[in-house]
Design an enzyme around this catalytic site. Structure first.
Site, PDB file in Angstrom:
ATOM      1  N   ASN A   1       0.744  20.597   0.617  1.00  0.00           N
ATOM      2  CA  ASN A   1       0.241  19.346   0.769  1.00  0.00           C
ATOM      3  C   ASN A   1       0.771  18.900   2.085  1.00  0.00           C
ATOM      4  O   ASN A   1       1.990  18.883   2.537  1.00  0.00           O
ATOM      5  CB  ASN A   1       1.040  18.227  -0.267  1.00  0.00           C
ATOM      6  CG  ASN A   1       0.648  16.925   0.032  1.00  0.00           C
ATOM      7  OD1 ASN A   1       0.068  16.382   1.071  1.00  0.00           O
ATOM      8  ND2 ASN A   1       0.842  15.954  -1.098  1.00  0.00           N
TER       9      ASN A   1
ATOM     10  N   HIS B   1      -8.046  15.264  -1.185  1.00  0.00           N
ATOM     11  CA  HIS B   1      -6.789  15.562  -0.549  1.00  0.00           C
ATOM     12  C   HIS B   1      -5.878  16.691  -1.225  1.00  0.00           C
ATOM     13  O   HIS B   1      -6.046  16.523  -2.673  1.00  0.00           O
ATOM     14  CB  HIS B   1      -6.077  14.200  -0.595  1.00  0.00           C
ATOM     15  CG  HIS B   1      -4.454  14.428  -0.276  1.00  0.00           C
ATOM     16  ND1 HIS B   1      -4.127  15.031   0.550  1.00  0.00           N
ATOM     17  CD2 HIS B   1      -3.341  14.118  -0.826  1.00  0.00           C
ATOM     18  CE1 HIS B   1      -2.552  15.184   0.536  1.00  0.00           C
ATOM     19  NE2 HIS B   1      -2.445  14.461  -0.153  1.00  0.00           N
TER      20      HIS B   1
ATOM     21  N   CYS C   1      -1.357  10.151   2.974  1.00  0.00           N
ATOM     22  CA  CYS C   1      -2.553  11.046   2.602  1.00  0.00           C
ATOM     23  C   CYS C   1      -3.793  10.664   2.620  1.00  0.00           C
ATOM     24  O   CYS C   1      -4.912  11.358   2.465  1.00  0.00           O
ATOM     25  CB  CYS C   1      -2.046  11.637   1.237  1.00  0.00           C
ATOM     26  SG  CYS C   1      -0.438  12.057   1.308  1.00  0.00           S
TER      27      CYS C   1
HETATM   28  C1  LIG Z   1       5.796  17.052  -8.835  1.00  0.00           C
HETATM   29  C2  LIG Z   1       5.191  17.496 -10.014  1.00  0.00           C
HETATM   30  C3  LIG Z   1       4.470  18.800  -9.947  1.00  0.00           C
HETATM   31  C4  LIG Z   1       6.169  17.549 -11.008  1.00  0.00           C
HETATM   32  O1  LIG Z   1       5.671  17.995 -12.285  1.00  0.00           O
HETATM   33  P1  LIG Z   1       6.208  17.017 -13.662  1.00  0.00           P
HETATM   34  O2  LIG Z   1       5.522  17.694 -14.554  1.00  0.00           O
HETATM   35  O3  LIG Z   1       5.955  15.685 -13.298  1.00  0.00           O
HETATM   36  O4  LIG Z   1       7.727  17.390 -13.620  1.00  0.00           O
HETATM   37  P2  LIG Z   1       8.910  16.647 -14.360  1.00  0.00           P
HETATM   38  O5  LIG Z   1       9.779  16.202 -13.471  1.00  0.00           O
HETATM   39  O6  LIG Z   1       8.264  15.782 -15.499  1.00  0.00           O
HETATM   40  O7  LIG Z   1       9.517  17.927 -15.224  1.00  0.00           O
HETATM   41  C5  LIG Z   1       8.872  18.526 -16.312  1.00  0.00           C
HETATM   42  C6  LIG Z   1       9.821  19.875 -16.439  1.00  0.00           C
HETATM   43  O8  LIG Z   1       9.862  20.534 -15.596  1.00  0.00           O
HETATM   44  C7  LIG Z   1      10.963  20.754 -15.244  1.00  0.00           C
HETATM   45  N1  LIG Z   1      11.096  20.925 -13.616  1.00  0.00           N
HETATM   46  C8  LIG Z   1      11.211  19.830 -12.877  1.00  0.00           C
HETATM   47  N2  LIG Z   1      10.704  20.317 -11.259  1.00  0.00           N
HETATM   48  C9  LIG Z   1      10.748  21.813 -11.610  1.00  0.00           C
HETATM   49  C10 LIG Z   1      10.735  22.742 -10.870  1.00  0.00           C
HETATM   50  N3  LIG Z   1      10.737  22.350  -9.333  1.00  0.00           N
HETATM   51  N4  LIG Z   1      11.040  23.928 -11.198  1.00  0.00           N
HETATM   52  C11 LIG Z   1      10.928  24.329 -12.272  1.00  0.00           C
HETATM   53  N5  LIG Z   1      11.012  23.255 -13.432  1.00  0.00           N
HETATM   54  C12 LIG Z   1      10.976  22.187 -13.029  1.00  0.00           C
HETATM   55  C13 LIG Z   1      11.812  19.540 -15.473  1.00  0.00           C
HETATM   56  O9  LIG Z   1      13.192  20.041 -15.607  1.00  0.00           O
HETATM   57  C14 LIG Z   1      11.158  19.492 -16.843  1.00  0.00           C
HETATM   58  O10 LIG Z   1      11.625  20.252 -18.011  1.00  0.00           O
HETATM   59  P3  LIG Z   1      11.960  19.663 -19.305  1.00  0.00           P
HETATM   60  O11 LIG Z   1      10.813  19.027 -19.863  1.00  0.00           O
HETATM   61  O12 LIG Z   1      12.587  20.936 -20.200  1.00  0.00           O
HETATM   62  O13 LIG Z   1      13.110  18.551 -19.308  1.00  0.00           O
HETATM   63  C15 LIG Z   1       3.894  16.521 -10.368  1.00  0.00           C
HETATM   64  O14 LIG Z   1       4.487  15.380 -10.843  1.00  0.00           O
HETATM   65  C16 LIG Z   1       3.103  16.174  -9.586  1.00  0.00           C
HETATM   66  O15 LIG Z   1       2.493  16.946  -8.617  1.00  0.00           O
HETATM   67  N6  LIG Z   1       2.981  15.047  -9.274  1.00  0.00           N
HETATM   68  C17 LIG Z   1       1.973  14.336  -8.252  1.00  0.00           C
HETATM   69  C18 LIG Z   1       2.709  14.247  -6.862  1.00  0.00           C
HETATM   70  C19 LIG Z   1       1.758  14.107  -5.840  1.00  0.00           C
HETATM   71  O16 LIG Z   1       0.544  15.090  -5.694  1.00  0.00           O
HETATM   72  N7  LIG Z   1       2.184  13.649  -4.738  1.00  0.00           N
HETATM   73  C20 LIG Z   1       1.467  13.587  -3.549  1.00  0.00           C
HETATM   74  C21 LIG Z   1       0.487  12.456  -3.585  1.00  0.00           C
HETATM   75  S1  LIG Z   1      -0.267  12.380  -1.952  1.00  0.00           S
END
Ligand SMILES: CC(C)(COP(=O)(O)OP(=O)(O)OC[C@H]1O[C@@H](n2cnc3c(N)ncnc32)[C@H](O)[C@@H]1OP(=O)(O)O)[C@@H](O)C(=O)NCCC(=O)NCCS
Lengths: 82, 343
Positions: free
Chosen positions: B299, B268, B122
């Site tokens: 993305n 990005h 990215c």
């Molecule tokens: C991917 C992303 C949105 C996930 O969010 P998160 O808050 O880290 O998600 P988690 O896995 O910690 O889960 C948090 C909660 O949401 C739930 N959850 C996870 N994925 C889910 C989904 N797709 N839909 C609904 N709920 C979801 C989990 O079960 C958890 O619930 P709980 O607290 O009741 O157990 C986030 O981590 C992110 O965007 N990170 C950066 C990634 C990125 O940009 N990468 C590319 C860089 S180039």
């Protein structure tokens, strides 16, 4: 000098206010970040990093999920602060 | 010792034109919900994404690149024959060799332009832009085409809750050329290979080919799943929000630009929450236009910055001559930030 419990709660209240816009007086030991304070899993990452800087502690990702309430976070910081 | 004549380049470089291509198929969150347990509300609130584009079989990496590049070349007001080099950043071109850049250079009608691919996830656009600037100032090309292109839908595990909703397809291109004034600032870039595990391909191709199962994800028939991009979302989020705000600030400082001087911020497009948090940390004033193309594009890795740039200029939210901070970051982990004058 290590922060006292009151100082930590006050500091967390300011951080949560800054990140989630919750009034500082609502941030109490028994309050859950997600259920009561509108701090979702991603805002929690921001709260944690702000707290790390403010209280000179390291809170690794794997410990973050155990910090459900303001009390959990306060206790963690009390124990681990440098 | 014989005397070697040095090459002679332009004093400075600038972006002269930009173009984008978004695949025809628009995919709303409802389609994502067919394969993961989630909700439209969750996806919007955690990522900002409402729709993304997925490419059809005809919308290949090369085809999308040619479309985007054609627009960028027209926007720059040059002819394809004037292009001296074509740099393509992609992680989703499935032929190991040759580089897709040569096919693109040929289809565009360049005059045997130097052409090669780079792999910088990215951050690919910033890496390509930095190479282009170097070539122009050093004199090995007068005009350089920089393309960011991805078909990330090919590398998405639609059953992975952490990534199924994130990725999209598309191509963005810019023409970089000579300038009398500085119009691309110093690049602040780097890599953190100690965090390589946080965003990666699930299965390397050689293990996939051998069917070497190990601890790898399996499909319902017990076969190793096709390789996909996987990530440790929270760790990446933490890094992006805090480390990348610092890098963005360093790029402003290196260019001698204060947040007040800035017109546009084009980070990005990984997650709207990362964008919002960076805006806060950088204390960007109200007047700065912030790209949030992620909402309808998802993305698209290396393509996200030029696509967002093109859209801001097309809608009039940004205008030619504006000063923009661009920052890319992602798998590697790698990053690149710089301040540019918009074409
Ligand atoms: C991917 C992303 C949105 C996930 O969010 P998160 O808050 O880290 O998600 P988690 O896995 O910690 O889960 C948090 C909660 O949401 C739930 N959850 C996870 N994925 C889910 C989904 N797709 N839909 C609904 N709920 C979801 C989990 O079960 C958890 O619930 P709980 O607290 O009741 O157990 C986030 O981590 C992110 O965007 N990170 C950066 C990634 C990125 O940009 N990468 C590319 C860089 S180039």
């Amino acid at each position: 000098m290590a922060a006292t419990q009151e100082e930590i709660v006050a500091g967390l209240a300011e951080i949560v206010n800054e990140i989630a816009g919750i009034p500082t007086e609502d941030v109490q030991l028994d309050k859950s970040f997600t259920d009561d304070l509108d701090v979702d899993s991603l805002s929690m990452v921001e709260v944690v990093v702000a707290a790390e800087e403010r209280f000179d502690v390291k809170i690794p990702d794997e410990d973050v999920k155990n910090l459900k309430t303001v009390g959990d976070a306060t206790e963690y910081i009390l124990k681990h602060q440098g | 010792m014989a005397k070697i004549k040095p090459s002679k380049g332009a004093p400075y470089a600038r972006i002269l034109g930009v173009g984008g291509y978004r695949p025809t198929r628009v995919v709303p969150n409802e389609v994502i919900l067919e394969t993961i347990d989630s909700s439209d509300e969750w996806i919007r609130s955690r990522s900002g994404i409402e729709t993304r584009h997925w490419a059809s079989p005809e919308e290949t990496v090369a085809a999308m690149s040619v479309e985007a590049s054609g627009k960028a070349i027209a926007d720059a007001g040059i002819d394809a024959e004037q292009i001296g080099a074509v740099v393509v950043s992609t992680v989703s071109h499935f032929s190991q060799t040759p580089a897709v850049a040569t096919e693109i250079a040929d289809r565009l009608g360049t005059d045997k332009a130097a052409a090669f691919d780079i792999s910088a996830g990215c951050a690919g656009f910033g890496y390509g832009l930095t190479l282009a600037k170097g070539m122009i100032v050093e004199g090995s090309a007068e005009y350089v085409l920089v393309i960011g292109v991805e078909r990330l839908s090919d590398l998405t595990d639609l059953e992975d809750r952490a990534t199924a909703f994130l990725f999209g397809d598309g191509a963005g291109a810019v023409v970089v050329g000579p300038s009398k004034e500085p119009a691309i600032g110093p690049t602040v870039w780097g890599s953190e290979g100690d965090k390589a595990e946080t965003i990666k391909q699930t299965v390397p191709w050689d293990r996939f080919r051998r069917g070497d199962v190990g601890d790898l994800p399996l499909d319902s028939e017990g076969n190793v799943k096709f390789p996909a991009i996987t990530q440790e979302g929270q760790a990446v989020f933490r890094w992006a929000v805090f480390e990348m705000a610092k890098v963005a600030q360093q790029a402003l400082d290196a260019a001698g630009i204060s947040p007040d001087d800035l017109d546009v911020f084009i980070p990005h497009q990984a997650n709207v929450r990362i964008i919002d948090s960076m805006v806060k940390t950088l204390k960007l004033p109200e007047h700065v236009t912030v790209a949030r193309d992620i909402r309808t594009t998802g993305n698209t890795s290396a393509a996200s910055i030029p696509l967002a740039m093109e859209r801001l200029l097309a809608t009039g939210e940004a205008k030619s001559g504006d000063t923009a901070l661009v920052i890319g970051f992602g798998a590697g982990l790698v990053y690149a930030a710089t301040v540019v004058t918009l074409p």
